[in-house]
Design an enzyme around this catalytic site. Structure first.
Site, PDB file in Angstrom:
ATOM      1  N   HIS A 191       0.829  -1.207   0.000  1.00 16.24           N
ATOM      2  CA  HIS A 191       0.000   0.000   0.000  1.00 16.24           C
ATOM      3  C   HIS A 191       0.862   1.255   0.000  1.00 16.24           C
ATOM      4  O   HIS A 191       0.520   2.264  -0.621  1.00 16.24           O
ATOM      5  CB  HIS A 191      -0.927   0.006   1.214  1.00 16.24           C
ATOM      6  CG  HIS A 191      -2.101  -0.901   1.086  1.00 16.24           C
ATOM      7  ND1 HIS A 191      -2.833  -1.019  -0.075  1.00 16.24           N
ATOM      8  CD2 HIS A 191      -2.677  -1.753   1.970  1.00 16.24           C
ATOM      9  CE1 HIS A 191      -3.806  -1.886   0.109  1.00 16.24           C
ATOM     10  NE2 HIS A 191      -3.738  -2.354   1.341  1.00 16.24           N
ATOM     11  N   GLU A 434       4.578 -17.037 -23.660  1.00 14.58           N
ATOM     12  CA  GLU A 434       5.683 -16.936 -22.710  1.00 14.58           C
ATOM     13  C   GLU A 434       6.384 -18.276 -22.496  1.00 14.58           C
ATOM     14  O   GLU A 434       7.275 -18.395 -21.654  1.00 14.58           O
ATOM     15  CB  GLU A 434       5.184 -16.380 -21.368  1.00 14.58           C
ATOM     16  CG  GLU A 434       3.947 -17.075 -20.839  1.00 14.58           C
ATOM     17  CD  GLU A 434       3.297 -16.334 -19.690  1.00 14.58           C
ATOM     18  OE1 GLU A 434       3.984 -15.567 -18.998  1.00 14.58           O
ATOM     19  OE2 GLU A 434       2.080 -16.532 -19.484  1.00 14.58           O
ATOM     20  N   ASP A 458       8.912 -14.364 -18.559  1.00 18.22           N
ATOM     21  CA  ASP A 458       9.022 -15.823 -18.529  1.00 18.22           C
ATOM     22  C   ASP A 458       9.632 -16.374 -19.817  1.00 18.22           C
ATOM     23  O   ASP A 458      10.385 -17.346 -19.771  1.00 18.22           O
ATOM     24  CB  ASP A 458       7.654 -16.463 -18.289  1.00 18.22           C
ATOM     25  CG  ASP A 458       7.321 -16.591 -16.813  1.00 18.22           C
ATOM     26  OD1 ASP A 458       8.274 -16.751 -16.013  1.00 18.22           O
ATOM     27  OD2 ASP A 458       6.146 -16.529 -16.447  1.00 18.22           O
ATOM     28  N   CYS A 505       3.740  -7.388 -23.042  1.00 19.77           N
ATOM     29  CA  CYS A 505       3.463  -6.852 -21.709  1.00 19.77           C
ATOM     30  C   CYS A 505       4.558  -7.183 -20.708  1.00 19.77           C
ATOM     31  O   CYS A 505       4.430  -6.877 -19.527  1.00 19.77           O
ATOM     32  CB  CYS A 505       2.118  -7.350 -21.197  1.00 19.77           C
ATOM     33  SG  CYS A 505       1.978  -9.146 -21.150  1.00 19.77           S
TER      34      CYS A 505
END
Length: 581
Positions: A191, A434, A458, A505
């Site tokens: 957080h 991946e 990956d 990504c």
């Protein structure tokens, strides 16, 4: 001068003076109580817990004009813990059976709750312990009649140095006075990290021992971009970083002026730049940095919380929030659950494996736990009416897995139709590439889906057989390895031959040094951390496709990653000012 390396939680560079924040509950008293005093002791606890809850509500009320919805929800979770009947019942039973004081029982109960989380291999779970300790500390203070140090009272500019900044303290602190944060604990998904990014305060977390080395008033430099903290810097270092701050500020202003401009090469090739997010709160940053949608929404946070995975309705609300927020800007690609490896769902047996990276993870896990998978797919489909959803399946290794997940998705669609629950019928469905087997059969897989997204994190480690978390062989984890580059080129070509677009990504998509190579390969969509978008956009707008293709042609003739890396860095540094980042 002492240098600390940590986790870059929020970018930017700042120079200032340390304010050492030590809010230690101190020694917790332990003593026995007479049996006839148990009810009195319980009353002490419940009064203290009530005051702590009231304190949190007061904080929400005072900050209601400036606090974002997601920030208020953090405090909501703290209030819920204090009113959780299971938690209070546990305290009550322990006081009655052990005949010990409320402070000690609370202390031991909290330790029992957080110990398995702190020992977890999963970063998200370890970071959630901060919230539990935050709530406990408030109750301690009321039981012991202690006043909390109030960061809202800071009246001069400081760099906050602490072991652990509790979420409620981060919300309450004077944001105009706190110019940077350096913290021993924490990670990117804590957080504190989320709030630092939200407040645009440079922050470096995971520094281990800076709070024991710093003193209030010490000079300090926070480089949130590189994850570096310099304590008691010499004059030469100060001068160097003052120049870097000016360069950073100038570059930020220049880059943000690009927000309204398209990511288009000099010869007119249009590229889409999207953001990767882990929690709904990050959509604001994505929009502020010019993202044209979300290219990777990691859904794991809904499953990795203490107490287990979220219900269908809770998931629906989270997905809907992101879709609504991003609706005016672009599509939202939600990746289905990718647990296993270093991410373990509390209470689910079997995820603790000897070789988890090659084990029961992602779609392999989901196809064996179709109850969880159906819940998530139904929640995604329901949320699709609130924006432009794309569903993406991770770690597909071959056509059989793909056909199985598509069949389950169709089953969920049919269930919702029968229940008269609305959803978008035309949701694009894609997969992450991946795994080398998926890369080598991309031409086959492309016939079954609407898009690919390459997960380089990956794909690189599986292609080169390098555990990216192993420091001993980290030097072998090389994105510019000829084997990796050949796979990337092949994936994109196979997808385009099948008429589908390709996104990326993984971390490589946000690497400025890789941008022109990816352009030359024909990548359609770059998805990255929000902060990287303006830099990559500037590079794209400064080159032509012919230049990018020429660079690719040159490096694809080279035989080693060292040769390629050296050539690309030299080529990029001649054309772009990347040194300040």
């Amino acid at each position: 001068m002492k240098t600390f390396k940590g986790i870059s939680a929020s970018p930017g560079i700042v120079i200032g003076k340390v304010f050492l924040y030590v809010d230690d509950a101190g020694q917790i008293p332990k003593y026995t109580i007479p049996a006839d005093q148990v009810d009195t002791e319980l009353e002490r606890f419940f009064v203290a817990a009530g005051k702590a809850a009231e304190e949190i509500r007061d904080l929400q009320a005072k900050a209601s004009l400036t606090m974002r919805k997601e920030e208020s929800k953090i405090l909501d979770s703290h209030v819920l813990m204090l009113s959780d009947p299971e938690f209070t019942k546990r305290i009550e039973e322990s006081i009655r059976s052990q005949l010990l004081n409320a402070e000690w029982v609370l202390y031991t109960t909290i330790n029992q709750l957080v110990e398995p989380l702190e020992n977890s291999a999963d970063t998200y779970l370890r970071e959630r312990t901060i919230d539990i300790r935050d709530v406990a500390k408030r109750v301690y203070n009321h039981l012991l009649y202690r006043d909390r140090i109030n960061l809202s009272d800071l009246d001069q500019e400081v760099i906050l140095v602490t072991h652990d900044l509790l979420p409620s303290d981060a919300l309450a602190m004077n944001k105009q006075s706190v110019k940077g944060i350096a913290m021993d604990a924490g990670g990117k998904t804590s957080h504190t990290a989320i709030l630092a990014r939200s407040f645009e305060i440079p922050a470096v977390l995971g520094l281990s021992s800076i709070s024991s080395s710093a003193a209030t008033g010490d000079a300090i430099i926070i480089d949130g971009t590189s994850g570096t903290v310099l304590l008691k810097p010499d004059q030469k270092t100060l001068t160097t970083y003052e120049k870097r701050i000016r360069a950073w500020q100038k570059r930020e202003v220049e880059l943000l002026t690009l927000n309204e401009l398209p990511a288009e090469t000099r010869d007119g090739k249009r590229i889409v730049l999207k953001a990767n997010i882990e929690v709904p709160e990050e959509t604001e940053s994505a929009i502020a940095h010019g993202a044209e949608g979300i290219g990777l929404y990691r859904s794991e946070f809904l499953f990795l919380q203490p107490g287990g995975y979220s219900s269908e309705d809770v998931q629906y609300e989270a997905y809907a929030r992101v879709l609504k927020a991003m609706a005016p800007y672009g599509e939202v690609t939600i990746r289905t659950l990718d647990v296993g490896g270093d991410k373990v769902i509390p209470g689910v047996a079997g995820l603790d494996e000897k070789n988890p990276i090659l084990g029961w993870r992602a779609v392999r896990f989901c196809l064996s736990r179709k109850d969880l998978f159906r819940t998530q797919l139904r929640a995604m489909l329901r949320a699709s009416v609130h924006g432009r959803l794309r569903i993406m399946f991770p770690m597909i290794s071959g056509i059989e897995e793909l056909e199985n997940v598509l069949a389950l998705l169709d089953e969920c669609r049919q269930q919702l139709r029968e229940e008269n629950i609305p959803f978008a019928e035309d949701i694009p469905v894609g997969i992450m590439i991946e795994v080398p087997s998926a890369a080598l059969t991309a031409d086959i897989l492309a016939r079954k889906v609407d898009f690919f997204s390459i997960g380089t994190n990956d794909l690189i480690q599986y292609t080169i057989a390098v555990d990216r978390g192993n420091e001993k062989i980290a030097y072998l984890y090389e994105p510019f390895h000829p084997g990796v580059l050949r796979l990337l080129k092949r994936i994109i070509e196979d997808a385009h031959n099948a008429g589908i677009p390709v996104a990326m990504c993984g971390e490589v998509a946000g690497d400025p040094y890789a941008a022109v190579i990816l352009l030359g390969f024909g990548l359609d969509v770059f998805s990255m951390s929000s902060f990287g978008i303006p830099e990559v956009k500037k590079i794209i707008r400064s080159v032509s496709m012919s230049e990018a293709e020429e660079l690719v042609g040159t490096i694809m003739e080279m035989k080693s990653y060292k040769e390629i890396d050296s050539y690309v860095r030299s080529w990029m540094n001649e054309r772009f000012d990347l040194a300040v980042t």
